[in-house]
Motif scaffolding. Structure first.
Motif, mmCIF file in Angstrom:
data_model
loop_
_atom_site.group_PDB
_atom_site.id
_atom_site.type_symbol
_atom_site.label_atom_id
_atom_site.label_comp_id
_atom_site.label_asym_id
_atom_site.label_seq_id
_atom_site.Cartn_x
_atom_site.Cartn_y
_atom_site.Cartn_z
ATOM 1 N N TRP A 55 0.822 -1.201 0.000
ATOM 2 C CA TRP A 55 0.000 0.000 0.000
ATOM 3 C C TRP A 55 0.860 1.256 0.000
ATOM 4 N N SER A 56 0.310 2.345 -0.536
ATOM 5 C CA SER A 56 0.978 3.648 -0.534
ATOM 6 C C SER A 56 -0.039 4.711 -0.124
ATOM 7 N N GLN A 57 0.476 5.809 0.424
ATOM 8 C CA GLN A 57 -0.392 6.903 0.855
ATOM 9 C C GLN A 57 -0.239 8.090 -0.082
ATOM 10 N N ALA A 58 -1.353 8.661 -0.482
ATOM 11 C CA ALA A 58 -1.379 9.899 -1.256
ATOM 12 C C ALA A 58 -2.117 10.952 -0.447
ATOM 13 N N GLY A 59 -1.520 12.119 -0.319
ATOM 14 C CA GLY A 59 -2.175 13.191 0.410
ATOM 15 C C GLY A 59 -1.918 13.134 1.901
ATOM 16 N N PRO A 60 -2.519 14.056 2.652
ATOM 17 C CA PRO A 60 -2.259 14.167 4.094
ATOM 18 C C PRO A 60 -2.902 13.048 4.903
ATOM 19 N N GLY A 61 -2.449 12.929 6.155
ATOM 20 C CA GLY A 61 -2.980 11.904 7.050
ATOM 21 C C GLY A 61 -2.494 10.532 6.654
ATOM 22 N N GLY A 62 -3.266 9.532 6.991
ATOM 23 C CA GLY A 62 -2.877 8.177 6.648
ATOM 24 C C GLY A 62 -3.689 7.150 7.403
ATOM 25 N N PHE A 63 -3.148 5.946 7.458
ATOM 26 C CA PHE A 63 -3.768 4.837 8.190
ATOM 27 C C PHE A 63 -2.727 4.197 9.087
ATOM 28 N N ASP A 64 -3.151 3.805 10.277
ATOM 29 C CA ASP A 64 -2.303 3.060 11.205
ATOM 30 C C ASP A 64 -2.825 1.633 11.312
ATOM 31 N N VAL A 65 -1.911 0.701 11.552
ATOM 32 C CA VAL A 65 -2.290 -0.690 11.765
ATOM 33 C C VAL A 65 -2.405 -0.914 13.261
ATOM 34 N N GLU A 66 -3.607 -1.268 13.699
ATOM 35 C CA GLU A 66 -3.865 -1.470 15.122
ATOM 36 C C GLU A 66 -4.705 -2.728 15.308
ATOM 37 N N GLY A 67 -4.140 -3.726 15.941
ATOM 38 C CA GLY A 67 -4.901 -4.939 16.251
ATOM 39 C C GLY A 67 -5.514 -5.606 15.049
ATOM 40 N N GLY A 68 -4.767 -5.682 13.955
ATOM 41 C CA GLY A 68 -5.269 -6.328 12.754
ATOM 42 C C GLY A 68 -6.200 -5.472 11.914
ATOM 43 N N LYS A 69 -6.272 -4.188 12.228
ATOM 44 C CA LYS A 69 -7.159 -3.272 11.508
ATOM 45 C C LYS A 69 -6.355 -2.118 10.912
ATOM 46 N N LEU A 70 -6.898 -1.556 9.834
ATOM 47 C CA LEU A 70 -6.425 -0.277 9.317
ATOM 48 C C LEU A 70 -7.312 0.808 9.909
ATOM 49 N N VAL A 71 -6.696 1.820 10.540
ATOM 50 C CA VAL A 71 -7.459 2.866 11.213
ATOM 51 C C VAL A 71 -7.078 4.218 10.608
ATOM 52 N N SER A 72 -8.069 4.935 10.104
ATOM 53 C CA SER A 72 -7.793 6.202 9.423
ATOM 54 C C SER A 72 -7.469 7.305 10.414
ATOM 55 N N ARG A 73 -6.659 8.261 9.936
ATOM 56 C CA ARG A 73 -6.355 9.478 10.708
ATOM 57 C C ARG A 73 -6.095 10.611 9.715
ATOM 58 N N GLY A 74 -6.526 11.801 10.106
ATOM 59 C CA GLY A 74 -6.275 12.975 9.277
ATOM 60 C C GLY A 74 -6.964 12.898 7.936
ATOM 61 N N GLY A 75 -6.560 13.809 7.064
ATOM 62 C CA GLY A 75 -7.105 13.764 5.711
ATOM 63 C C GLY A 75 -7.271 15.161 5.133
ATOM 64 N N MET A 76 -7.742 15.296 3.879
ATOM 65 C CA MET A 76 -8.255 14.177 3.131
ATOM 66 C C MET A 76 -7.140 13.502 2.335
ATOM 67 N N GLY A 77 -7.021 12.180 2.525
ATOM 68 C CA GLY A 77 -5.989 11.432 1.848
ATOM 69 C C GLY A 77 -6.519 10.117 1.321
ATOM 70 N N LEU A 78 -5.595 9.353 0.745
ATOM 71 C CA LEU A 78 -5.965 8.102 0.085
ATOM 72 C C LEU A 78 -4.893 7.055 0.342
ATOM 73 N N LEU A 79 -5.279 5.930 0.914
ATOM 74 C CA LEU A 79 -4.402 4.768 1.017
ATOM 75 C C LEU A 79 -4.765 3.859 -0.149
ATOM 76 N N TRP A 80 -3.795 3.621 -1.040
ATOM 77 C CA TRP A 80 -4.125 2.868 -2.251
ATOM 78 C C TRP A 80 -3.205 1.671 -2.412
ATOM 79 N N TYR A 81 -3.776 0.605 -2.973
ATOM 80 C CA TYR A 81 -3.010 -0.623 -3.188
ATOM 81 C C TYR A 81 -2.185 -0.430 -4.452
#
Length: 220
Positions: A55-81
């Motif tokens: 995965w790669s991040q475009a734009g501000p913010g991002g995603f964190d991996v927590e307990g087997g989950k992707l959790v969004s923060r900030g934005g507006m951004g895009l996590l893309w495969y």
């Protein structure tokens, strides 16, 4: 005897061309399943539950991996495969919001966005996640800016929902918790029939979680 020999020779030829065994005929008019079809039917796990590999991040913010989950923060951004693109497929993923005002989305079939998350907005399709009774009138299941859902099927805040998105040709079928909520056919030539998939981190006040992200390419 000559006729029998001819038949035997033809059977041998068919077996040789098919790898040693004659192919079984389809039953009741069904299409025979080829090796290529079976390979295309294998699901691909996009999120391993432990890292952002692939995965790669475009734009501000991002995603964190927590307990087997992707959790969004900030934005507006895009996590893309970014590992590869997909044409026709079935995408399955689970998501949940942590507050009724949370906003997010799943993006389909957009080109490489580089560092610009708006490429996914302008060149792909967003399947909306938004059950806020106020704010944006385009709610969960909407093909954003194109077609509203014809029914709702979201679970309450804090409960996991499942999207099953079936994308074939120009047709987009949106299933939410096993309920068909939208059936959209694209007529926009600016949006192609192959591209990346992605997840939106919409704004600093939204915390949306994703897990169990699988895609199954389909062969037409």
């Amino acid at each position: 005897m000559r006729a029998k020999s001819t038949v035997t020779a033809l059977v041998a030829l068919v077996m040789a061309l098919s790898g040693g065994a004659a192919a079984a005929a389809p039953v009741d008019g069904a299409t025979a399943v080829t090796t290529r079809d079976r390979d295309c039917a294998k699901p691909i796990r996009l999120f391993d539950g432990h890292s952002l590999r692939g995965w790669s991040q475009a734009g501000p913010g991002g995603f964190d991996v927590e307990g087997g989950k992707l959790v969004s923060r900030g934005g507006m951004g895009l996590l893309w495969y970014s590992e590869r693109t997909f044409a026709d497929y079935e995408l399955r993923l689970k998501w949940r919001v942590t507050a009724e005002t949370d906003n997010s989305g799943v993006f389909l079939r957009f080109p490489d966005p580089g560092q610009d998350p708006w490429v996914a907005v302008d060149r792909g399709y967003e399947i909306q996640i938004n059950d806020n009774p106020g704010g944006d009138p385009q709610k969960t299941g909407t093909v954003y800016n194109f077609q509203d859902p014809f029914r709702t099927a979201s679970k309450p805040v804090g409960k996991w929902n499942e999207y099953r998105l079936v994308v074939v040709g120009q047709r987009y079928r949106i299933y939410l918790n096993d309920v068909l909520v939208n059936d959209f056919t694209s007529t926009d030539p600016a949006r192609g029939t192959e591209g990346h998939v992605g997840l939106q981190n919409h704004d600093p006040d939204s915390r949306t979680e994703f897990r169990d992200i699988w895609i199954r390419p389909l062969h037409r």
